[in-house]
Design a protein around this motif. Structure first.
Motif, PDB file in Angstrom:
ATOM      1  N   GLY A 197      -4.758   4.200  -1.467  1.00 45.42           N
ATOM      2  CA  GLY A 197      -4.042   3.296  -0.569  1.00 45.42           C
ATOM      3  C   GLY A 197      -4.713   3.190   0.784  1.00 45.42           C
ATOM      4  O   GLY A 197      -4.859   2.093   1.342  1.00 45.42           O
ATOM      5  N   MET A 198      -5.151   4.328   1.319  1.00 48.01           N
ATOM      6  CA  MET A 198      -5.848   4.332   2.611  1.00 48.01           C
ATOM      7  C   MET A 198      -7.189   3.601   2.511  1.00 48.01           C
ATOM      8  O   MET A 198      -7.590   2.888   3.427  1.00 48.01           O
ATOM      9  CB  MET A 198      -6.072   5.762   3.110  1.00 48.01           C
ATOM     10  CG  MET A 198      -4.792   6.514   3.461  1.00 48.01           C
ATOM     11  SD  MET A 198      -3.957   5.831   4.913  1.00 48.01           S
ATOM     12  CE  MET A 198      -2.658   4.897   4.150  1.00 48.01           C
ATOM     13  N   SER A 199      -7.862   3.747   1.380  1.00 47.69           N
ATOM     14  CA  SER A 199      -9.129   3.032   1.164  1.00 47.69           C
ATOM     15  C   SER A 199      -8.889   1.517   1.139  1.00 47.69           C
ATOM     16  O   SER A 199      -9.648   0.751   1.730  1.00 47.69           O
ATOM     17  CB  SER A 199      -9.763   3.496  -0.141  1.00 47.69           C
ATOM     18  OG  SER A 199     -10.953   2.793  -0.387  1.00 47.69           O
ATOM     19  N   ALA A 200      -7.826   1.098   0.469  1.00 48.03           N
ATOM     20  CA  ALA A 200      -7.488  -0.332   0.405  1.00 48.03           C
ATOM     21  C   ALA A 200      -7.165  -0.871   1.797  1.00 48.03           C
ATOM     22  O   ALA A 200      -7.578  -1.974   2.157  1.00 48.03           O
ATOM     23  CB  ALA A 200      -6.321  -0.559  -0.553  1.00 48.03           C
ATOM     24  N   ALA A 256       0.839  -1.203   0.000  1.00 40.46           N
ATOM     25  CA  ALA A 256       0.000   0.000   0.000  1.00 40.46           C
ATOM     26  C   ALA A 256       0.869   1.245   0.000  1.00 40.46           C
ATOM     27  O   ALA A 256       2.098   1.169  -0.002  1.00 40.46           O
ATOM     28  CB  ALA A 256      -0.913  -0.008   1.222  1.00 40.46           C
ATOM     29  N   ASP A 257       0.212   2.385   0.017  1.00 45.53           N
ATOM     30  CA  ASP A 257       0.878   3.666   0.183  1.00 45.53           C
ATOM     31  C   ASP A 257      -0.088   4.588   0.920  1.00 45.53           C
ATOM     32  O   ASP A 257      -1.195   4.182   1.267  1.00 45.53           O
ATOM     33  CB  ASP A 257       1.336   4.263  -1.156  1.00 45.53           C
ATOM     34  CG  ASP A 257       0.199   4.516  -2.122  1.00 45.53           C
ATOM     35  OD1 ASP A 257      -0.932   4.813  -1.677  1.00 45.53           O
ATOM     36  OD2 ASP A 257       0.439   4.441  -3.338  1.00 45.53           O
ATOM     37  N   ASN A 258       0.320   5.817   1.180  1.00 45.30           N
ATOM     38  CA  ASN A 258      -0.504   6.737   1.960  1.00 45.30           C
ATOM     39  C   ASN A 258      -1.412   7.621   1.106  1.00 45.30           C
ATOM     40  O   ASN A 258      -1.934   8.611   1.592  1.00 45.30           O
ATOM     41  CB  ASN A 258       0.379   7.601   2.873  1.00 45.30           C
ATOM     42  CG  ASN A 258       0.958   6.788   4.009  1.00 45.30           C
ATOM     43  OD1 ASN A 258       0.399   5.776   4.403  1.00 45.30           O
ATOM     44  ND2 ASN A 258       2.088   7.214   4.527  1.00 45.30           N
ATOM     45  N   SER A 259      -1.613   7.250  -0.143  1.00 49.31           N
ATOM     46  CA  SER A 259      -2.539   7.984  -0.997  1.00 49.31           C
ATOM     47  C   SER A 259      -3.976   7.694  -0.560  1.00 49.31           C
ATOM     48  O   SER A 259      -4.233   6.796   0.243  1.00 49.31           O
ATOM     49  CB  SER A 259      -2.357   7.571  -2.462  1.00 49.31           C
ATOM     50  OG  SER A 259      -2.802   6.227  -2.643  1.00 49.31           O
TER      51      SER A 259
END
Length: 150
Positions: free
Chosen positions: A18-21, A12-15
């Protein structure tokens, strides 16, 4: 025969996506759709609690990383506390009216300390432990971060 997982990892990442995932990932874990806290027959695995482990950072908090959620015993936190005492980790604790607000406040503090160069993050392995309001003794949600430092 029922089965359960010891841990499960996503990249993931902090986009926003990404936060939704990550949110969907956690919902699946807590609902038992991923047999981590519950076995494949839906039976709760007592004596264990979920711990988030962040690692395999692409570079820093702006890149991708692995988020592993593990079903752990208290020993995992004892090991993290020992790493705080050795100077390998710093510990940040925040509380709020939900796990999300407590976690958001804890991460904002990490990023603020890092930006102000008050800590030098190692981006090796970080650990997050949360306590929802329904399980806390003071009716507040709690988040504890163990952040690896240089």
């Amino acid at each position: 025969m029922a089965y359960s997982l010891k841990s499960v990892t996503i990249r993931a990442d902090n986009s926003e996506s990404g936060m939704s995932a990550i949110g969907s990932f956690w919902n699946d874990i807590m609902r038992g759709n991923i047999p981590l806290m519950y076995d494949s027959d839906g039976k709760f695995r007592s004596g264990l609690f979920p711990i988030s482990k962040y690692g395999n950072y692409e570079n820093d908090e702006n890149g991708e990383y692995d988020l592993t959620v593990s079903a752990e015993t208290r020993e995992c936190l004892d090991e993290a506390e020992a790493r705080v005492k050795s100077g390998e980790f710093i510990k940040i604790e925040k509380s709020g009216d939900s796990v999300q607000t407590a976690a958001d406040a804890a991460w904002r503090e990490v990023w603020s300390l890092s930006k102000a160069r008050k800590i030098a993050r190692a981006f090796k392995s970080d650990i997050k432990y949360t306590v929802p309001t329904e399980y806390s003794q003071d009716s507040a949600a709690h988040c504890v971060l163990y952040i690896s430092v240089k």
